[in-house]
Design a protein around this motif. Structure first.
Motif, PDB file in Angstrom:
ATOM      1  N   GLU A 289      44.847 -19.706 100.572  1.00  0.00           N
ATOM      2  CA  GLU A 289      45.323 -19.689  99.317  1.00  0.00           C
ATOM      3  C   GLU A 289      45.460 -17.951  98.900  1.00  0.00           C
ATOM      4  OE1 GLU A 289      42.978 -20.500  95.698  1.00  0.00           O
ATOM      5  OE2 GLU A 289      42.362 -22.047  96.992  1.00  0.00           O
ATOM      6  N   VAL A 290      46.282 -17.434  98.082  1.00  0.00           N
ATOM      7  CA  VAL A 290      46.254 -16.192  97.846  1.00  0.00           C
ATOM      8  C   VAL A 290      46.512 -16.005  96.275  1.00  0.00           C
ATOM      9  CG1 VAL A 290      47.082 -15.092 100.038  1.00  0.00           C
ATOM     10  CG2 VAL A 290      48.722 -15.701  98.188  1.00  0.00           C
ATOM     11  N   THR A 291      46.094 -14.925  95.693  1.00  0.00           N
ATOM     12  CA  THR A 291      46.035 -14.732  94.315  1.00  0.00           C
ATOM     13  C   THR A 291      46.937 -13.240  94.190  1.00  0.00           C
ATOM     14  OG1 THR A 291      44.244 -15.697  93.813  1.00  0.00           O
ATOM     15  CG2 THR A 291      44.940 -14.249  91.999  1.00  0.00           C
ATOM     16  N   ILE A 292      47.867 -13.488  93.445  1.00  0.00           N
ATOM     17  CA  ILE A 292      48.983 -12.553  93.302  1.00  0.00           C
ATOM     18  C   ILE A 292      49.138 -12.061  91.569  1.00  0.00           C
ATOM     19  CG2 ILE A 292      51.339 -11.558  93.406  1.00  0.00           C
ATOM     20  CD1 ILE A 292      51.548 -13.431  95.945  1.00  0.00           C
ATOM     21  N   LEU A 312      57.863 -16.859  94.798  1.00  0.00           N
ATOM     22  CA  LEU A 312      56.567 -16.854  95.138  1.00  0.00           C
ATOM     23  C   LEU A 312      55.976 -17.922  95.881  1.00  0.00           C
ATOM     24  CD1 LEU A 312      54.901 -14.480  92.214  1.00  0.00           C
ATOM     25  CD2 LEU A 312      55.424 -13.744  94.767  1.00  0.00           C
ATOM     26  N   THR A 313      56.285 -19.247  94.892  1.00  0.00           N
ATOM     27  CA  THR A 313      55.748 -20.431  95.520  1.00  0.00           C
ATOM     28  C   THR A 313      56.763 -20.741  97.312  1.00  0.00           C
ATOM     29  OG1 THR A 313      55.962 -21.630  93.547  1.00  0.00           O
ATOM     30  CG2 THR A 313      55.999 -23.001  95.299  1.00  0.00           C
ATOM     31  N   GLY A 316      54.888 -19.007  99.744  1.00  0.00           N
ATOM     32  CA  GLY A 316      53.804 -19.577 100.013  1.00  0.00           C
ATOM     33  C   GLY A 316      53.775 -20.898 100.794  1.00  0.00           C
ATOM     34  N   LYS A 322      48.701 -21.656  99.504  1.00  0.00           N
ATOM     35  CA  LYS A 322      48.863 -21.713  98.009  1.00  0.00           C
ATOM     36  C   LYS A 322      48.782 -20.506  97.338  1.00  0.00           C
ATOM     37  CE  LYS A 322      46.628 -23.865  93.771  1.00  0.00           C
ATOM     38  NZ  LYS A 322      45.433 -24.592  93.321  1.00  0.00           N
ATOM     39  N   VAL A 323      49.728 -20.340  96.506  1.00  0.00           N
ATOM     40  CA  VAL A 323      50.037 -19.204  95.924  1.00  0.00           C
ATOM     41  C   VAL A 323      49.583 -19.174  94.447  1.00  0.00           C
ATOM     42  CG1 VAL A 323      51.657 -17.182  95.017  1.00  0.00           C
ATOM     43  CG2 VAL A 323      51.861 -18.260  97.056  1.00  0.00           C
ATOM     44  N   ILE A 325      49.300 -17.650  90.911  1.00  0.00           N
ATOM     45  CA  ILE A 325      49.974 -16.446  90.125  1.00  0.00           C
ATOM     46  C   ILE A 325      49.331 -16.074  88.967  1.00  0.00           C
ATOM     47  CG2 ILE A 325      51.983 -15.474  88.992  1.00  0.00           C
ATOM     48  CD1 ILE A 325      53.695 -17.446  90.828  1.00  0.00           C
ATOM     49  N   VAL A 534      53.821 -12.250 100.896  1.00  0.00           N
ATOM     50  CA  VAL A 534      53.048 -13.406 100.690  1.00  0.00           C
ATOM     51  C   VAL A 534      52.027 -13.382 101.871  1.00  0.00           C
ATOM     52  CG1 VAL A 534      52.113 -15.888 100.655  1.00  0.00           C
ATOM     53  CG2 VAL A 534      53.957 -14.779  99.092  1.00  0.00           C
TER      54      VAL A 534
END
Length: 544
Positions: A289-292, A312-313, A316, A322-323, A325, A534
């Motif tokens: 997972e990442v946090t943008i 953005l999804t 991912g 998993k993104v 936001i 991503v």
């Protein structure tokens, strides 16, 4: 032979008619049918182009330059069929067209009335450009009973009589609320809504019942009896964990089978829903997972950035992550650098989206500076690219007074309004003080990429076409100064006059684009820029 499906909504607004239309179209498409979806909007604006995002969400732009309702984004993402100008009509546009005809004398002195002139115009819109299609789904905006939607309801009533029941179908979306104190689902609102629709001359064939709890068979039978439909045509529509699970959910409840049965068509086997199963599998089983951080102006309303959120999804899905936001108000960054660091240090990547006006602009510029200095992946879209150019001009090119004429007079107009540009239709002109509506650079335009650039490697091509929606452009006369500061112009319009893409080669991932790539991203075909962005965010997360 084209068949028409008319989709109405009752009880309350925001039941998800657009998502329902997109899902049904996807199910029919999965069975091999050719589909197109249209939106009828009852409001008097000619289009949503001048409406605040807080009023109506994002403005979705088509390849041919139409500013349309955000539901057309759902239609495109679910079917992959590019929408056109002819796929969204408003009361304002209908009345504008009729009044223009009346002023020209086209009606030969006749009294111009809602019936037949307005309803005829709506019917012409519904039937236009429908050759070689199996199904046309027409979503009627608003709620049955609203005074502004009456001409549209009357028009589809007439169409049902003119085309015949074998070529038309009515789907009514209603609410079955759960009363916690009583512990019961209540069917009365649905009964009243169907009665209202029937009083206007339309008997629904299928009812899609939105509910928060499973709809018992007894209640389903009750709705069918009171609303004069088959029990199998009462389709429960519970909330889904993901919008991309909705087609699968509706198929499981028998929606597509019931629609085909109503048209007298055989349901030969099961639809091919493999790509939807794959999307849900990727969403349900991420491998990271990442946090943008999205630093924007309209972050208080998710629909203002609907396509961006979905793109953005999709990025991912492409990377099987998993993104998360984090929506950040750009104005918060206009107080202190400490606030900027506190908000942005936890982010794996930073995105500055499009927008209009000066409010929050300095906060967006501060976010760009943070991303550049800290080597955090950065993506600037439309105004976000312009803010990246202003930040570069101020901090790496020595132009401390750099700004945009959108924000007021400036001695260093890095960004300014253009009054003339070339399109496929020829030279387009605009007056600085002219009307706001429909006067931007709208729709798909070509761009040529530097073959050695980062973006060319991402696209895998030197020639691209992307959708635009903006009134101001980066001033090409500052190209040399900005490039000396490390901001490279890696994409230009074919005539070399309009900057389309900028990037920083000395940065892990720093790209700004003048267009809106989010408008062309699909869950089963993520846009390459978002997939790459991503991926860069994922690599950044592993460095922490």
């Amino acid at each position: 032979m084209t068949r028409f499906i008319f989709i109405t909504g009752g009880v309350v607004s925001s039941l998800g008619k657009g998502l329902m239309a997109a899902s049904l179209a996807a199910l029919l498409q999965a069975r091999g049918y050719r589909v197109r979806i249209r939106k009828f909007d009852p409001y008097l604006n000619v289009d949503p182009g001048t409406m605040s995002p807080y009023q109506h969400g994002e403005v979705y732009v088509t390849d041919d330059g139409a500013e349309t309702d955000l539901d057309l984004g759902h239609y495109e993402r679910f079917t992959g069929v590019s929408a056109r100008q002819s796929d969204n009509i408003t009361s304002g546009r209908i009345y504008q067209t009729i009044i223009q005809k009346e002023r020209r004398g086209d009606y030969l002195g006749a009294t111009v009335q809602v019936i037949p002139h307005v309803t005829d115009a709506i019917k012409e819109f519904a039937k236009a450009e429908t050759q070689d299609l199996d199904f046309v789904l027409c979503e009627i905006g608003g709620t049955v009973g609203d005074i502004e939607s009456l001409p549209f309801i009357e028009a589809i009533r007439q169409l049902r009589n003119e085309l015949g029941r074998e070529l038309t179908l009515s789907v009514h979306v209603t609410l079955v609320p759960y009363i916690a104190a009583a512990g019961e689902l209540k069917t009365k609102p649905t009964q009243h809504s169907v009665r209202e629709l029937t009083s206007l001359g339309i008997q629904p064939d299928v009812l899609l019942c939105r509910c928060e709890h499973p709809l018992p068979e007894t209640e389903r039978a009750k709705i069918a009896a009171f609303c004069n439909v088959r029990k199998e045509a009462v389709i429960p529509a519970l909330d889904a964990k993901s919008i991309y699970a909705v087609p699968l959910q509706y198929h499981a409840e028998g929606l597509d089978n019931e629609v085909l049965r109503a048209f007298g068509l055989e349901s030969e086997g099961e639809p091919d829903l493999g790509r939807w199963d794959d999307i849900i599998d990727r969403q349900s089983n991420p491998e990271g997972e990442v946090t943008i951080g999205v630093v924007g102006k309209y972050v208080g309303l998710a629909d203002a950035y609907k396509s961006l959120n979905e793109a953005l999804t999709h990025g991912g899905l492409s990377n099987r992550v998993k993104v998360n936001i984090k929506w950040i108000d750009a104005e918060l960054f206009e107080q202190s650098e400490e606030d900027i660091a506190t908000a942005l240090e936890p982010m794996n990547a930073i995105l500055v989206p499009g927008g209009f006006g000066e409010r929050g602009s300095e906060g967006k510029i501060a976010a760009v500076k943070f991303a550049r200095e800290r080597h955090v992946p950065f993506f600037g879209i439309c105004l976000g690219m312009q803010m990246a150019c202003i930040e570069g001009a101020r901090n790496t090119a020595g132009l401390s007074g750099a700004s945009s004429t959108e924000f007021g007079p400036t001695n260093e107009p890095i960004v300014g309004i253009i009054t003339e540009w070339m399109s496929e239709e020829g030279i387009q002109k605009r007056e600085t003080g002219g009307d706001m509506g429909g006067t931007m650079r709208l729709g798909a335009y070509d761009a040529v990429l530097d073959g050695n650039s980062h973006v060319a490697s991402i696209y895998g091509s030197k020639n691209i076409s992307e959708r635009h929606r903006h009134r101001y452009e980066v001033n090409v006369h500052y190209k040399d100064a900005l490039e000396q500061g490390g901001l490279v112009f890696s994409g230009m319009s074919p005539d070399g006059e309009l900057p389309e893409i900028v990037e920083r080669p000395d940065h892990p991932w720093f790209i700004g684009v003048q267009f809106h790539p989010e408008l062309k991203s699909r869950p089963f075909a993520p846009h390459p820029l978002f997939a790459s962005f991503v991926k860069a965010a994922l690599q950044q997360s592993r460095l922490v």
